[in-house]
Structures are given as structure tokens and as C-alpha cells.
Design an enzyme around this catalytic site. Structure first.
Site, PDB file in Angstrom:
ATOM      1  N   ASP A  11       0.870  -1.167   0.000  1.00  0.00           N
ATOM      2  CA  ASP A  11       0.000   0.000   0.000  1.00  0.00           C
ATOM      3  C   ASP A  11       0.915   1.228   0.000  1.00  0.00           C
ATOM      4  O   ASP A  11       2.136   1.115  -0.143  1.00  0.00           O
ATOM      5  CB  ASP A  11      -0.989  -0.037   1.181  1.00  0.00           C
ATOM      6  CG  ASP A  11      -0.331   0.143   2.542  1.00  0.00           C
ATOM      7  OD1 ASP A  11       0.917   0.272   2.628  1.00  0.00           O
ATOM      8  OD2 ASP A  11      -1.071   0.156   3.537  1.00  0.00           O
ATOM      9  N   CYS A  68       2.739  -3.405   4.059  1.00  0.00           N
ATOM     10  CA  CYS A  68       1.871  -2.291   4.426  1.00  0.00           C
ATOM     11  C   CYS A  68       2.481  -1.700   5.691  1.00  0.00           C
ATOM     12  O   CYS A  68       3.639  -1.978   5.999  1.00  0.00           O
ATOM     13  CB  CYS A  68       0.411  -2.722   4.594  1.00  0.00           C
ATOM     14  SG  CYS A  68       0.047  -3.864   5.935  1.00  0.00           S
ATOM     15  N   THR A  70       1.998  -2.299   8.954  1.00  0.00           N
ATOM     16  CA  THR A  70       2.399  -3.336   9.913  1.00  0.00           C
ATOM     17  C   THR A  70       2.669  -4.680   9.259  1.00  0.00           C
ATOM     18  O   THR A  70       3.244  -5.563   9.885  1.00  0.00           O
ATOM     19  CB  THR A  70       1.308  -3.562  10.973  1.00  0.00           C
ATOM     20  OG1 THR A  70       0.134  -4.074  10.328  1.00  0.00           O
ATOM     21  CG2 THR A  70       0.990  -2.291  11.750  1.00  0.00           C
ATOM     22  N   HIS A 136       6.965 -31.986   8.290  1.00  0.00           N
ATOM     23  CA  HIS A 136       6.194 -30.754   8.081  1.00  0.00           C
ATOM     24  C   HIS A 136       5.189 -30.892   6.931  1.00  0.00           C
ATOM     25  O   HIS A 136       4.174 -30.199   6.902  1.00  0.00           O
ATOM     26  CB  HIS A 136       7.127 -29.583   7.818  1.00  0.00           C
ATOM     27  CG  HIS A 136       8.149 -29.415   8.894  1.00  0.00           C
ATOM     28  ND1 HIS A 136       7.833 -29.042  10.181  1.00  0.00           N
ATOM     29  CD2 HIS A 136       9.487 -29.613   8.878  1.00  0.00           C
ATOM     30  CE1 HIS A 136       8.925 -29.003  10.910  1.00  0.00           C
ATOM     31  NE2 HIS A 136       9.958 -29.345  10.143  1.00  0.00           N
TER      32      HIS A 136
END
Length: 148
Positions: A11, A68, A70, A136
Site C-alpha cells: 500500500d 503495508c 504493519t 512438516h
């Protein structure tokens, strides 16, 4: 790895950092597909996260790096796309583990959380770590089954 294309988006809060990462991954031999906004443009993280995730999910790009303020919001948007496993990281251990243990195909970061040196370090940790498979793999398959 045959497809060395990586999509990058953000963003407006992370334009400058994204552009630094584009330069870095290009120097590492990746073809950077930068779909983020240009300087001075406003952009909504849900739209940018979705657009990048669709490039990865389609197979057009092997990995995605999204940013962005965070890293959280854009990561949430990306993870709504089937086939995407994206984690937000601010430390090297987490960036390595989302690849090694979770076979993550996208990395999210927060431009208001980490500086450019740390971001480059995380990108390198993410790109240089392979999926470990083994014990995994069944867990990644369980994650995929949750997509419906």
C-alpha cells in the site's frame, strides 16, 4: 527452481521500502514483478495483497513479498486466496521457519515496524530457505485442506 519470478506489492505506507526490495531481489537474480503503487499514489492494502496473491496462486510467480504499515492487513488479504500461505515477519528466525516448516509462498512485512536493512535481511532469509518437507509436509497438507 524454474520460475524465478517474484511479485511485490504494497500500500502507500511502504512504497519506498518495496522499491528498495525490488532492487535487491533483482540483484539476486530474480525477475521482480512490481505491481504496487507509484510514489504519491494511495493504495488499499486489501486490493494490493489480493492482486499479489493471485499472481502466486496462478503460478505466474513463485513467491510474493507484500508490505503495508504493519504487514498484518496485507497478509490477511493475501491469505484469503486459495493456495497462499503468507506470514508476517519482523525477525529472521520467523522468516526462515515460515519457509522451512510451513512452505510459505509469500512474505509480509511492516514498513512502519522494521527498517530497510532488516527488511532486506528478512527477504534473504525467506528466499534462501527451502521447505523442509518430512514431518512438516503432512501439516502443510492439513492447512491446504482447510481451504475447502
Amino acid at each position: 527452481m524454474t520460475n524465478k519470478r517474484i511479485v511485490l506489492s504494497s500500500d502507500h505506507a511502504a512504497i519506498e521500502l518495496r522499491q528498495q526490495i525490488v532492487d535487491h531481489v533483482t540483484a539476486k537474480g530474480w525477475e521482480a514483478v512490481d505491481i504496487g503503487p507509484k510514489a504519491g499514489e494511495s493504495a488499499d492494502y486489501p486490493i494490493q495483497g489480493d492482486a499479489a496473491a493471485r499472481r502466486v496462486a496462478s503460478g505466474d510467480c513463485t513467491f510474493g513479498i507484500i508490505l503495508c504499515g504493519t504487514g498484518q492487513g496485507i497478509m490477511m488479504a493475501a491469505n484469503k486466496v486459495k493456495g497462499i500461505r503468507c506470514g508476517v515477519c519482523s525477525d529472521v528466525f520467523s522468516a526462515q521457519m515460515i519457509r522451512e516448516h510451513n512452505d510459505a509462498n509469500m512474505l509480509a512485512m511492516g514498513a512502519r515496524v522494521i527498517d530497510s536493512a532488516k527488511a532486506i535481511e528478512l527477504v534473504d532469509a525467506f528466499l534462501d530457505t527451502a521447505f523442509g518437507g518430512g514431518r512438516h509436509a503432512p501439516r502443510v497438507e492439513m492447512i491446504k485442506a482447510l481451504e475447502g
